[in-house]
Design an enzyme around this catalytic site. Structure first.
Site, PDB file in Angstrom:
ATOM      1  N   ASP A   1       1.443   0.984   0.110  1.00  0.00           N
ATOM      2  CA  ASP A   1       1.463   1.375  -1.300  1.00  0.00           C
ATOM      3  C   ASP A   1       2.517   2.432  -1.590  1.00  0.00           C
ATOM      4  O   ASP A   1       2.795   2.746  -2.749  1.00  0.00           O
ATOM      5  CB  ASP A   1       0.095   1.845  -1.762  1.00  0.00           C
ATOM      6  CG  ASP A   1      -0.429   3.060  -0.979  1.00  0.00           C
ATOM      7  OD1 ASP A   1       0.357   3.685  -0.235  1.00  0.00           O
ATOM      8  OD2 ASP A   1      -1.615   3.377  -1.112  1.00  0.00           O
TER       9      ASP A   1
ATOM     10  N   ASN B   1      -3.624  12.491  -8.671  1.00  0.00           N
ATOM     11  CA  ASN B   1      -4.117  11.409  -9.535  1.00  0.00           C
ATOM     12  C   ASN B   1      -3.966  11.753 -11.008  1.00  0.00           C
ATOM     13  O   ASN B   1      -3.759  10.862 -11.834  1.00  0.00           O
ATOM     14  CB  ASN B   1      -5.577  11.090  -9.205  1.00  0.00           C
ATOM     15  CG  ASN B   1      -5.713  10.411  -7.853  1.00  0.00           C
ATOM     16  OD1 ASN B   1      -4.982   9.484  -7.535  1.00  0.00           O
ATOM     17  ND2 ASN B   1      -6.638  10.892  -7.037  1.00  0.00           N
TER      18      ASN B   1
ATOM     19  N   GLY C   1      -9.473   8.774  -5.232  1.00  0.00           N
ATOM     20  CA  GLY C   1      -9.420   8.607  -6.677  1.00  0.00           C
ATOM     21  C   GLY C   1      -9.797   9.843  -7.465  1.00  0.00           C
ATOM     22  O   GLY C   1      -9.765   9.821  -8.701  1.00  0.00           O
TER      23      GLY C   1
ATOM     24  N   HIS D   1       0.083   6.732   0.037  1.00  0.00           N
ATOM     25  CA  HIS D   1      -0.833   7.350   0.994  1.00  0.00           C
ATOM     26  C   HIS D   1      -0.233   7.394   2.395  1.00  0.00           C
ATOM     27  O   HIS D   1       0.246   6.371   2.892  1.00  0.00           O
ATOM     28  CB  HIS D   1      -2.162   6.596   1.018  1.00  0.00           C
ATOM     29  CG  HIS D   1      -2.899   6.638  -0.278  1.00  0.00           C
ATOM     30  ND1 HIS D   1      -2.787   5.637  -1.225  1.00  0.00           N
ATOM     31  CD2 HIS D   1      -3.729   7.582  -0.789  1.00  0.00           C
ATOM     32  CE1 HIS D   1      -3.540   5.956  -2.268  1.00  0.00           C
ATOM     33  NE2 HIS D   1      -4.110   7.118  -2.040  1.00  0.00           N
TER      34      HIS D   1
ATOM     35  N   SER E   1      -7.821  11.309  -2.217  1.00  0.00           N
ATOM     36  CA  SER E   1      -7.653  10.306  -1.160  1.00  0.00           C
ATOM     37  C   SER E   1      -6.777  10.788  -0.010  1.00  0.00           C
ATOM     38  O   SER E   1      -6.909  10.304   1.114  1.00  0.00           O
ATOM     39  CB  SER E   1      -7.063   9.025  -1.756  1.00  0.00           C
ATOM     40  OG  SER E   1      -5.847   9.294  -2.430  1.00  0.00           O
TER      41      SER E   1
END
Length: 248
Positions: free
Chosen positions: A222, A139, A111, A225, A73
């Site tokens: 979040d 991830n 993801g 990112h 991502s």
């Protein structure tokens, strides 16, 4: 197909437009090949030679070296309103401003884990790639995947690139995890990237989110990112390693 008049026009096209045209051709060429009717086979040898002589200079003019950003991502630009704000697009802007003949392809999947990257690398590397930026593993770390598995998957990706495209220059982008994942795990996670870079003798970016990770003002809500400003810094970090390679 370009005729002689189109070739002259093409030479005046901006570099950024030529890059977009090249990317468009990646998708249109297979479609064109399947849609052609049997009349092509009826061309005489003389006609075919004339076509080849016309097309050859155009192919040379539109040829461009490729930089493939293969990641998750962060590469994909998750959460941004415009993909042009993601660091691969910003790298393209830097390259265009220097009038360098490179096209940056964003092959980021939100993801994506190292296992996912391993499963799709055979298909992705079929195209000609001059520089390959490998940005995966975050991830895995956030999910607590066994470090031996992450290491093995990254090594497998590197092996495929080296085997199928031995002339490609590989850049491995390192990643770090937040401290709440545990000191031993985060330390070993950080070190596995340096170990892989040394073992495989590839270019290395120690921490792709340097000066961005953990800074609230440079990340989305979040906290993971990068936002638009964060991607600008990220692009500068990547350019420190990438720039000297494309300007050789």
């Amino acid at each position: 197909m370009f005729n002689a008049q189109n070739k002259q026009l093409h030479s005046y096209l901006p570099t950024s437009f030529r890059h977009k045209l090249l990317k468009f051709c990646y998708f249109m060429i297979p479609l064109f090949m399947f849609s052609c009717d049997d009349s092509k086979s009826e061309k005489t040898t003389e006609d075919q030679q004339a076509v080849e002589q016309t097309e050859a200079p155009a192919a040379t003019q539109t040829s461009s070296k490729t930089i493939l950003c293969f990641g998750d991502s962060i590469t994909a630009g998750y959460g941004l309103d415009d993909s042009a704000d993601a660091f691969p697009a910003l790298l393209q802007q830097k390259i265009d401003s220097l009038d360098l003949n490179y096209t940056v392809i964003n092959s980021g999947v939100s993801g994506e884990t190292t296992a996912g990257g391993k499963s799709r690398i055979d298909w992705v590397i079929k195209q000609n790639v001059d520089l390959f930026l490998l940005e995966l593993g975050a991830n895995d770390g956030l999910r607590g995947v066994a470090l031996s598995e992450t290491r093995s998957n990254l090594q497998a990706i590197i092996d495929v690139v080296k085997e199928k495209s031995p002339e490609t220059t590989i850049i491995l982008a390192g990643m770090e995890l937040p401290p709440n994942m545990g000191q031993d795990y985060t330390t070993e996670f950080r070190e596995l990237y340096a170990d892989l870079a040394e073992k495989n003798n590839v270019e290395f970016i120690p921490f792709i989110l340097k000066d961005v990770g953990g800074i609230a003002s440079l990340n989305q809500s979040d906290g993971i990112h990068p936002n638009v400003e964060g991607h600008k810094i990220l692009a500068d970090t990547v350019w420190e390693t990438l720039g000297p390679l494309v300007m050789r």
